[in-house]
Design an enzyme around this catalytic site. Structure first.
Site, mmCIF file in Angstrom:
data_model
loop_
_atom_site.group_PDB
_atom_site.id
_atom_site.type_symbol
_atom_site.label_atom_id
_atom_site.label_comp_id
_atom_site.label_asym_id
_atom_site.label_seq_id
_atom_site.Cartn_x
_atom_site.Cartn_y
_atom_site.Cartn_z
ATOM 1 C CG ASP A 260 22.756 -0.803 47.593
ATOM 2 O OD1 ASP A 260 23.376 -1.590 47.308
ATOM 3 O OD2 ASP A 260 22.696 -0.049 48.605
ATOM 4 C CD GLU A 295 22.443 -5.487 47.304
ATOM 5 O OE1 GLU A 295 23.273 -6.327 47.823
ATOM 6 O OE2 GLU A 295 22.348 -4.235 47.298
#
EC number: 3.2.1.141
Length: 591
Positions: A260, A295
């Site tokens: 993330d 990401e």
């Protein structure tokens, strides 16, 4: 980073000898261990570390670390919690689960159709066990990869998972470690890979005792959007962070990880912590393919190199927010916040994202007035994970609106078909396969001042939207976000599900065989018009062309050779409103 002789973290259970407990607490002069009803001083090991071996500790035994002032804290490397994030940790026997499908060899990345789900809202029960019962449904649908939103122990009983603080412990509200293992094991038996979303860029606001134990775990001068940045350059911190991904992959037999917001991971070490993590995984896990996705708002490619044979020696693929944002602006007309970057001719940005990877490749962002991204044409199509909605893009809306609620069924189907038949790796958000209309809201389970701060912050975020934002801490907000499985028994839900299933079957038959040897630089934009685009990709086997019209106008279709693989909503040969046509021509060129 040199090898270390001292380990700083966690509880190592042994059924035949002493169980070892370790903790890095550089901010404490003394630490004790409370286990089996006794409180025993721990032994300093140097550099802020403490350790203790205790005989005859049974699995499931609660334990805590006791500070000099009497404060009891859980193990930051807890493998399981007795209750919530502030309570006692539990001794866990890693051999307690008997794996059934030990011959699982994984699946090739090009076969991936990712299904992102949140354990707490995927089923009415919101548990690992209940989610396990749904796995055969996903396998029959044609899903090949399940991506779990973060499951690390976080504050409260409900939340998205991105506020985890005990990075090695599955959230006790979802079930036990063995129940998570059973979920993965069952998935493997059905031919499904499992990827876990992990957060290594910050810790949540509740239950994080690391600042008390070791203030130098964080850089006081370096901030992320969620608090102080992590001091990745310190050995004990680096051990905690780099061991976590390996732990999840090994302990839970996972097939990959999604990292993330890695743009918020700032590291001054000679080898960046992310590269060290990827290199360790590639070096230490060789018995099956491991898929690592990222990401990253920067649009970089240095973390995703390819070898001459197309292998990914570091990270496998990148979440492609550009593709989503361009498509979203094209069909909704929304241009606020990050969507401003795609306000000018969104169909051109979308066509570029599909054919070249990123839309922004060093272009100046109207939103930030800074240049963003690098040339991504060298990347193969499978280096990008595309989606038309996900937890972020739905849940970060004030009302958690899904795309179908914004643009209607017909246009959403056209976009979903394009997503599933492009050569990029597609991701579906849970419920998308049957046309779910229930929202996915932002929800938490905080209390007192923290709850008030989150509630007020959410309201300020949408103050100019002239709408009431649901209270994130209200149980109703969480319950409204649960999937409506009854919709599958209704005609519209059945039709949507059949539509998705047929697309996934076609993808495996016609698109996946093109991807194993696909390389970069093969995409081409053939036409763009408002709400419309025609793009192609050339592979050794031939050329795939995708024509999409998500506007209210009729558009002419360029002269495209090849067999029609798919035409929606019927066997069309022209680009009427809300139409998708996909063709494939044998050989390397089209006329």
């Amino acid at each position: 980073m040199t090898a270390k002789s001292i380990k700083y973290w966690g509880c190592e259970y042994s059924d035949s000898s002493e169980t070892r407990f370790r903790l890095w607490a550089s901010g404490q002069q003394q630490v004790s261990l409370r286990v089996k009803g006794d409180t025993i001083p721990m032994n300093p090991t140097g550099s802020g570390g403490f350790a203790l071996c205790v005989a005859n500790v049974a699995p499931g035994s609660p334990y805590s670390f006791i500070l000099a002032d009497g404060t009891a804290v859980p193990d930051p490397a807890s493998r399981a919690q007795l209750g919530d994030v502030n309570g006692s940790s539990q001794v866990y026997d890693p051999n307690s689960y008997a794996w059934q499908f030990t011959d699982w060899q994984g699946r090739a990345w090009e076969e991936s159709v990712i299904y992102e789900l949140h354990i707490g809202t995927f089923t009415p029960e919101g548990t690992f066990r209940a989610a396990t019962d749904k796995l055969s449904y996903l396998a029959e649908l044609g899903i090949t990869v399940i991506e779990l939103m973060p499951v690390s122990q976080a504050g409260g009983k409900r939340g998205w998972g991105y506020d985890g603080v005990l990075l090695y412990a599955p959230h006790s509200a979802y079930g036990t470690p063995d129940e998570l293992k059973a979920f993965v094991d069952t998935a493997h038996g059905l031919g499904l890979s499992v990827i876990l979303d992990i957060v290594l860029n910050h810790f949540g606001p509740e239950g994080n005792y690391l600042p008390l134990l070791a203030p130098d775990f964080f850089h006081p001068e370096r901030m992320t959007p969620w608090g102080n940045g992590i001091a990745y350059d310190l050995d004990p911190v680096r051990e905690y962070i780099t061991d976590a991904p390996l732990f999840w992959l090994r302990e839970y037999h996972l097939d990959g990880l999604r990292f993330d917001a890695i743009d918020q991971i700032k590291d001054s070490a000679d080898t960046h912590v992310l590269i060290e993590i990827a290199e360790r995984i590639r070096r230490e896990i060789t018995d099956r393919p491991v898929h690592l996705t990222t990401e990253d708002s920067r649009n970089v490619v240095y973390l995703h190199p390819r070898t001459e044979d197309g292998a990914a020696p570091l990270f496998t693929a990148e979440w492609n927010d550009d593709m989503h944002n361009a498509a979203h602006v094209m069909v909704t007309g929304e241009t606020h916040a990050w969507h401003l970057d795609f306000a000018d001719h969104p169909e051109k940005w979308l066509a570029r994202a599909l054919t070249e990877g990123f839309a922004y490749q060093g272009d100046r962002s109207p939103q930030t007035c800074e240049r963003r991204g690098v040339d991504s044409r060298c990347q193969p199509p499978v280096a990008f994970v595309d989606f038309i909605q996900n937890h972020d893009q739905v849940g970060n809306r004030a009302q958690g609106d899904r795309l179908i609620s914004l643009i209607g069924e017909a246009r959403t189907q056209v976009l979903q078909a394009a997503l599933l038949l492009s050569p990029h790796i597609p991701l579906l958000f849970m419920g998308e396969e049957y046309g779910e209309t229930r929202p996915f809201l932002f929800f938490t389970d905080f209390h007192g001042d923290l709850a008030r701060a989150v509630r007020e912050g959410r309201a300020r975020e949408f103050a100019d939207h002239d709408e009431t934002v649901p209270d994130p801490n209200a149980l109703e907000t969480f319950n409204r976000s649960k999937l409506d499985w009854d919709k599958l028994n209704q005609p519209d839900g059945e039709a949507w599900l059949h539509f998705t299933q047929q697309l996934l079957k076609l993808r495996q038959q016609a698109i996946v065989p093109l991807l194993a040897n696909a390389r970069g630089g093969t995409g081409k934009v053939l036409k763009t018009a408002p709400g419309c685009m025609v793009v192609s990709w050339t592979f050794p086997q031939g050329t795939l062309t995708l024509a999409l019209n998500a506007s209210d106008r009729h558009e002419t279709l360029p002269d495209i050779a090849g067999e029609t693989l798919f035409a929606w909503p019927d066997a069309r040969t022209e680009l009427h409103p809300d139409t998708l046509i996909v063709r494939f021509a044998q050989g390397e060129t089209t006329r």
